[in-house]
Design a protein around this motif. Structure first.
Motif, mmCIF file in Angstrom:
data_model
loop_
_atom_site.group_PDB
_atom_site.id
_atom_site.type_symbol
_atom_site.label_atom_id
_atom_site.label_comp_id
_atom_site.label_asym_id
_atom_site.label_seq_id
_atom_site.Cartn_x
_atom_site.Cartn_y
_atom_site.Cartn_z
ATOM 1 N N THR A 71 0.824 -1.208 0.000
ATOM 2 C CA THR A 71 0.000 0.000 0.000
ATOM 3 C C THR A 71 0.859 1.258 0.000
ATOM 4 O OG1 THR A 71 -1.731 -1.189 1.195
ATOM 5 C CG2 THR A 71 -1.838 1.222 1.236
ATOM 6 N N ILE A 74 2.438 1.670 -3.485
ATOM 7 C CA ILE A 74 1.441 2.100 -4.475
ATOM 8 C C ILE A 74 1.093 3.574 -4.277
ATOM 9 C CG2 ILE A 74 -0.983 1.848 -5.152
ATOM 10 C CD1 ILE A 74 -0.604 -1.179 -4.746
ATOM 11 N N SER A 75 0.922 4.005 -3.040
ATOM 12 C CA SER A 75 0.583 5.417 -2.797
ATOM 13 C C SER A 75 1.733 6.336 -3.196
ATOM 14 C CB SER A 75 0.195 5.643 -1.337
ATOM 15 O OG SER A 75 1.304 5.452 -0.496
ATOM 16 N N THR A 77 3.924 5.704 -5.595
ATOM 17 C CA THR A 77 3.934 5.710 -7.053
ATOM 18 C C THR A 77 2.839 6.612 -7.598
ATOM 19 O OG1 THR A 77 4.784 3.454 -7.028
ATOM 20 C CG2 THR A 77 3.872 4.243 -9.104
ATOM 21 N N GLN A 78 1.654 6.553 -7.000
ATOM 22 C CA GLN A 78 0.574 7.438 -7.427
ATOM 23 C C GLN A 78 0.926 8.902 -7.181
ATOM 24 O OE1 GLN A 78 -2.723 5.815 -5.248
ATOM 25 N NE2 GLN A 78 -3.269 4.392 -6.893
ATOM 26 N N GLU A 79 1.601 9.160 -6.071
ATOM 27 C CA GLU A 79 2.045 10.523 -5.767
ATOM 28 C C GLU A 79 3.036 11.014 -6.819
ATOM 29 O OE1 GLU A 79 4.801 12.468 -2.277
ATOM 30 O OE2 GLU A 79 3.361 10.924 -1.699
ATOM 31 N N TYR A 81 3.212 9.994 -9.991
ATOM 32 C CA TYR A 81 2.485 10.229 -11.235
ATOM 33 C C TYR A 81 1.659 11.512 -11.178
ATOM 34 C CZ TYR A 81 3.716 5.826 -13.467
ATOM 35 O OH TYR A 81 4.398 4.820 -14.066
ATOM 36 N N GLN A 82 1.175 11.869 -10.015
ATOM 37 C CA GLN A 82 0.418 13.109 -9.876
ATOM 38 C C GLN A 82 1.330 14.336 -9.981
ATOM 39 O OE1 GLN A 82 -1.593 12.599 -6.164
ATOM 40 N NE2 GLN A 82 -3.194 11.280 -7.033
#
Length: 89
Positions: A71, A74-75, A77-79, A81-82
């Motif tokens: 988790t 993943i968070s 990685t999402q950060e 990409y944002q």
């Protein structure tokens, strides 16, 4: 690309790396210390004696902390990409 953004991403990357490594390294360190004390007390100098308990405790720690680690990764990685639009513009 802004210098502050690069430094922030680098700092966050190091924090995430430390947080991902700690649940595996700390139990292995403690088990290694306990086995080392046992070996010193009994004067058993077998190199492979500490390997099996460390391997077992790392496996157990990975099963317990694995979902949290995934988790977190993943968070992060999402950060990242944002933040891509901020890096480009």
């Amino acid at each position: 690309m802004q210098q502050e953004l690069v430094l922030t991403i680098g700092q966050r990357m190091l924090e995430v790396t430390a947080m991902l490594a700690a649940p595996l390294l700390v139990p292995a360190l403690l088990v290694g210390l306990l086995v080392g004390m046992f070996q010193a007390a009994t004067q058993i100098n077998e190199m492979t004696l500490s390997f099996i308990p460390k391997l077992a405790i790392v496996g157990i720690a990975l099963v317990i902390a694995g979902p949290w680690m995934l988790t977190l990764l993943i968070s992060f990685t999402q950060e990242l990409y944002q933040n891509i639009p901020a890096m480009i513009g």
